[in-house]
Design a protein around this motif. Structure first.
Motif, PDB file in Angstrom:
ATOM      1  N   GLY A  88      12.192 -34.226  12.157  1.00 19.03           N
ATOM      2  CA  GLY A  88      11.956 -32.797  11.756  1.00 19.03           C
ATOM      3  C   GLY A  88      10.590 -32.876  10.825  1.00 19.03           C
ATOM      4  N   LEU A  89      10.314 -31.571  10.587  1.00 17.86           N
ATOM      5  CA  LEU A  89       9.173 -31.259   9.823  1.00 17.86           C
ATOM      6  C   LEU A  89       9.571 -30.376   8.715  1.00 17.86           C
ATOM      7  CD1 LEU A  89       6.400 -30.047  12.322  1.00 17.86           C
ATOM      8  CD2 LEU A  89       6.651 -32.409  11.310  1.00 17.86           C
ATOM      9  N   VAL A  90       9.030 -30.651   7.298  1.00 15.76           N
ATOM     10  CA  VAL A  90       9.201 -29.788   6.226  1.00 15.76           C
ATOM     11  C   VAL A  90       8.078 -29.401   5.446  1.00 15.76           C
ATOM     12  CG1 VAL A  90      10.571 -29.620   3.920  1.00 15.76           C
ATOM     13  CG2 VAL A  90      11.522 -30.984   5.922  1.00 15.76           C
ATOM     14  N   PRO A 104       9.928 -22.095 -10.394  1.00 20.57           N
ATOM     15  CA  PRO A 104       8.490 -22.011 -10.196  1.00 20.57           C
ATOM     16  C   PRO A 104       8.242 -20.833  -9.204  1.00 20.57           C
ATOM     17  CG  PRO A 104       8.881 -24.004  -9.305  1.00 20.57           C
ATOM     18  CD  PRO A 104      10.183 -23.541  -9.989  1.00 20.57           C
ATOM     19  N   MET A 105       7.076 -20.046  -9.576  1.00 18.39           N
ATOM     20  CA  MET A 105       6.437 -19.084  -8.669  1.00 18.39           C
ATOM     21  C   MET A 105       5.513 -19.592  -7.700  1.00 18.39           C
ATOM     22  SD  MET A 105       8.803 -16.693  -8.975  1.00 18.39           S
ATOM     23  CE  MET A 105      10.085 -16.316 -10.225  1.00 18.39           C
ATOM     24  N   TYR A 106       5.074 -20.667  -7.762  1.00 18.49           N
ATOM     25  CA  TYR A 106       4.033 -21.310  -7.108  1.00 18.49           C
ATOM     26  C   TYR A 106       4.518 -21.889  -5.806  1.00 18.49           C
ATOM     27  CZ  TYR A 106       5.080 -25.175  -9.940  1.00 18.49           C
ATOM     28  OH  TYR A 106       5.683 -26.016 -10.838  1.00 18.49           O
ATOM     29  N   PRO A 107       3.897 -22.257  -4.901  1.00 17.26           N
ATOM     30  CA  PRO A 107       4.336 -22.807  -3.678  1.00 17.26           C
ATOM     31  C   PRO A 107       4.780 -24.346  -3.980  1.00 17.26           C
ATOM     32  CG  PRO A 107       2.334 -21.894  -3.009  1.00 17.26           C
ATOM     33  CD  PRO A 107       2.478 -21.488  -4.526  1.00 17.26           C
ATOM     34  N   ALA A 108       5.975 -24.622  -3.437  1.00 17.69           N
ATOM     35  CA  ALA A 108       6.550 -25.934  -3.924  1.00 17.69           C
ATOM     36  C   ALA A 108       7.528 -26.458  -2.888  1.00 17.69           C
ATOM     37  CB  ALA A 108       7.195 -25.936  -5.500  1.00 17.69           C
ATOM     38  N   PHE A 109       7.650 -27.949  -2.843  1.00 20.02           N
ATOM     39  CA  PHE A 109       9.092 -28.251  -2.058  1.00 20.02           C
ATOM     40  C   PHE A 109      10.342 -28.110  -2.409  1.00 20.02           C
ATOM     41  CE2 PHE A 109       5.192 -30.964  -0.712  1.00 20.02           C
ATOM     42  CZ  PHE A 109       5.111 -30.716   0.473  1.00 20.02           C
ATOM     43  N   PHE A 110      11.047 -27.300  -2.005  1.00 21.51           N
ATOM     44  CA  PHE A 110      12.394 -27.075  -2.091  1.00 21.51           C
ATOM     45  C   PHE A 110      13.308 -27.488  -1.159  1.00 21.51           C
ATOM     46  CE2 PHE A 110      10.952 -25.252  -6.143  1.00 21.51           C
ATOM     47  CZ  PHE A 110      10.576 -23.936  -5.839  1.00 21.51           C
ATOM     48  N   PRO A 111      14.452 -27.775  -1.252  1.00 23.24           N
ATOM     49  CA  PRO A 111      15.261 -28.265  -0.163  1.00 23.24           C
ATOM     50  C   PRO A 111      16.056 -27.056   0.451  1.00 23.24           C
ATOM     51  CG  PRO A 111      16.332 -28.810  -2.265  1.00 23.24           C
ATOM     52  CD  PRO A 111      15.178 -28.392  -2.756  1.00 23.24           C
ATOM     53  N   GLN A 112      15.096 -26.335   1.238  1.00 28.56           N
ATOM     54  CA  GLN A 112      15.560 -25.187   1.967  1.00 28.56           C
ATOM     55  C   GLN A 112      15.208 -25.363   3.290  1.00 28.56           C
ATOM     56  OE1 GLN A 112      16.299 -22.048   1.088  1.00 28.56           O
ATOM     57  NE2 GLN A 112      16.131 -22.027  -1.052  1.00 28.56           N
ATOM     58  N   VAL A 113      16.518 -25.138   4.106  1.00 26.57           N
ATOM     59  CA  VAL A 113      16.360 -25.568   5.435  1.00 26.57           C
ATOM     60  C   VAL A 113      15.368 -24.508   6.390  1.00 26.57           C
ATOM     61  CG1 VAL A 113      18.516 -26.723   5.649  1.00 26.57           C
ATOM     62  CG2 VAL A 113      18.554 -24.015   5.916  1.00 26.57           C
ATOM     63  N   GLY A 114      15.210 -23.386   5.587  1.00 27.46           N
ATOM     64  CA  GLY A 114      14.311 -22.234   6.270  1.00 27.46           C
ATOM     65  C   GLY A 114      12.881 -23.039   6.272  1.00 27.46           C
ATOM     66  N   ALA A 115      12.682 -23.865   5.517  1.00 28.23           N
ATOM     67  CA  ALA A 115      11.251 -24.386   5.455  1.00 28.23           C
ATOM     68  C   ALA A 115      11.138 -25.551   6.400  1.00 28.23           C
ATOM     69  CB  ALA A 115      10.946 -24.688   3.980  1.00 28.23           C
ATOM     70  N   GLY A 116      12.152 -25.800   7.051  1.00 27.62           N
ATOM     71  CA  GLY A 116      11.912 -26.743   8.020  1.00 27.62           C
ATOM     72  C   GLY A 116      11.971 -26.619   9.743  1.00 27.62           C
ATOM     73  N   LEU A 117      11.741 -27.397  10.358  1.00 29.08           N
ATOM     74  CA  LEU A 117      11.917 -27.581  11.740  1.00 29.08           C
ATOM     75  C   LEU A 117      12.644 -28.858  12.321  1.00 29.08           C
ATOM     76  CD1 LEU A 117      11.398 -25.691  14.427  1.00 29.08           C
ATOM     77  CD2 LEU A 117       9.430 -27.086  14.721  1.00 29.08           C
ATOM     78  N   PHE A 118      13.606 -28.974  13.077  1.00 27.21           N
ATOM     79  CA  PHE A 118      14.501 -30.133  13.469  1.00 27.21           C
ATOM     80  C   PHE A 118      14.940 -30.275  14.772  1.00 27.21           C
ATOM     81  CE2 PHE A 118      15.619 -27.691   9.325  1.00 27.21           C
ATOM     82  CZ  PHE A 118      15.191 -28.766   8.608  1.00 27.21           C
ATOM     83  N   ARG A 119      14.891 -31.353  15.151  1.00 24.54           N
ATOM     84  CA  ARG A 119      15.690 -31.974  16.381  1.00 24.54           C
ATOM     85  C   ARG A 119      17.183 -31.690  16.383  1.00 24.54           C
ATOM     86  NH1 ARG A 119      11.575 -33.431  19.307  1.00 24.54           N
ATOM     87  NH2 ARG A 119       9.975 -34.604  18.465  1.00 24.54           N
ATOM     88  N   ARG A 120      17.853 -31.274  17.366  1.00 21.75           N
ATOM     89  CA  ARG A 120      19.104 -30.916  17.396  1.00 21.75           C
ATOM     90  C   ARG A 120      19.992 -32.267  17.334  1.00 21.75           C
ATOM     91  NH1 ARG A 120      23.399 -30.874  17.200  1.00 21.75           N
ATOM     92  NH2 ARG A 120      25.115 -29.153  17.750  1.00 21.75           N
ATOM     93  N   GLU A 121      19.443 -33.287  17.754  1.00 23.77           N
ATOM     94  CA  GLU A 121      20.228 -34.552  17.770  1.00 23.77           C
ATOM     95  C   GLU A 121      20.205 -34.864  16.259  1.00 23.77           C
ATOM     96  OE1 GLU A 121      16.332 -37.467  18.962  1.00 23.77           O
ATOM     97  OE2 GLU A 121      17.864 -36.676  20.393  1.00 23.77           O
ATOM     98  N   LEU A 122      19.329 -34.560  15.534  1.00 24.52           N
ATOM     99  CA  LEU A 122      19.545 -34.985  14.103  1.00 24.52           C
ATOM    100  C   LEU A 122      20.865 -34.546  13.721  1.00 24.52           C
ATOM    101  CD1 LEU A 122      18.274 -36.086  11.230  1.00 24.52           C
ATOM    102  CD2 LEU A 122      17.210 -33.880  11.205  1.00 24.52           C
ATOM    103  N   PHE A 123      21.330 -33.451  13.971  1.00 28.76           N
ATOM    104  CA  PHE A 123      22.720 -32.976  13.247  1.00 28.76           C
ATOM    105  C   PHE A 123      23.932 -33.682  13.863  1.00 28.76           C
ATOM    106  CE2 PHE A 123      19.684 -29.621  12.472  1.00 28.76           C
ATOM    107  CZ  PHE A 123      19.694 -29.258  11.156  1.00 28.76           C
ATOM    108  N   ASP A 124      23.661 -34.162  15.122  1.00 27.94           N
ATOM    109  CA  ASP A 124      24.525 -34.879  15.754  1.00 27.94           C
ATOM    110  C   ASP A 124      24.673 -36.491  14.971  1.00 27.94           C
ATOM    111  OD1 ASP A 124      25.134 -32.988  17.844  1.00 27.94           O
ATOM    112  OD2 ASP A 124      23.703 -33.996  19.167  1.00 27.94           O
TER     113      ASP A 124
END
Length: 254
Positions: free
Chosen positions: A114-116, A138-158
């Protein structure tokens, strides 16, 4: 025809956001796109809007008893047929073209899970901004563990499982911890991939519950790592996987 990517949209009493959320996803410029809406026991007009959107062929949807975001996302995963999935909360949005270029990027790299990307907070009211400033977000762009900021292969969840349904808060943090404990094949990019809207109805404005969920996610990760024969001294950080997208993508990702 099987979609290239499906977007899971959990919604609880989000009728005022739902149509616009679907329109923004459709405007991402992706062919063979699927949108999966999971109504998490809404008490407003969400079911009627879902019926209309489904009748127009724009979404597939289901309704469940209220179980929280983790349970709703897991239901969406169970509905998914595409090899790649994304998640978007009904009140958030992506930068223009974000889904299209990240999908092309991930499909061209079969070794990646996946990508984040980064999260940009958007405040929709002075009261929301004041509440979050008190938390220290923080109000500036940052890395947070938000799944909305990612794209994932379905098999990863398997492989690593879905979201912890017993966590109403920090379920995305818990999932990221499990992924990062598993030697993830991930790339992170210093590009905004999610606009996270702060408003008066955010679940995460409940500071005590949010902090309790975060503490629970940390405790579970520590326990899992202690049970391993050779536990890692620390989890990797988003920056440990940082890459720059190709020049052709950079302008679209900015």
């Amino acid at each position: 025809m099987t979609p290239r990517v499906e977007v899971v949209v959990p919604v609880f009493d989000g009728a005022r956001h739902l149509t616009a959320a679907v329109e923004r996803i459709e405007a991402q410029g992706v062919a063979r796109l699927g949108i999966l809406v999971v109504d998490d026991g809404s008490t407003d007009a969400t079911p009627e809007i879902c019926d209309r959107l489904a009748h127009d062929g724009r979404i597939r949807w289901t309704r469940t008893a209220n179980g929280g975001p983790a349970a709703a996302r897991n239901v969406g995963l169970g509905m998914a047929r595409a090899p790649i999935v994304a998640f978007l909360d009904v009140d958030d949005e992506w930068p223009a073209g974000r889904l299209a270029w990240t999908l092309d990027y991930l499909e061209a790299r079969p070794g990646l899970d996946g990508l984040v990307g980064q999260v940009q907070i958007v405040t929709d009211s002075p009261e929301a901004e004041a509440a979050w400033t008190a938390i220290g977000m923080p109000m500036y762009p940052a890395f947070f563990p938000q799944v909305g900021a990612g794209l994932f292969r379905r098999e990863l969840f398997d492989r690593i499982g879905g979201f912890a349904v017993d966590l109403r808060y920090a379920e995305d943090i818990d999932w990221y911890f499990r992924w990062f404990e598993s030697e993830p094949a991930v790339e992170t990019m210093r590009r905004v991939m999610l606009f996270y809207h702060l408003h008066d109805a955010n679940m995460t404005r409940h500071r005590a519950a949010t902090r309790q969920g975060f503490a629970a996610a940390i405790a579970r990760s520590l326990l899992r790592r202690r049970r391993r024969a050779n536990p890692p001294p620390a989890l990797p950080a988003f920056e440990d996987f940082l890459v720059e997208p190709p020049v052709a993508d950079a302008g679209r990702a900015a």
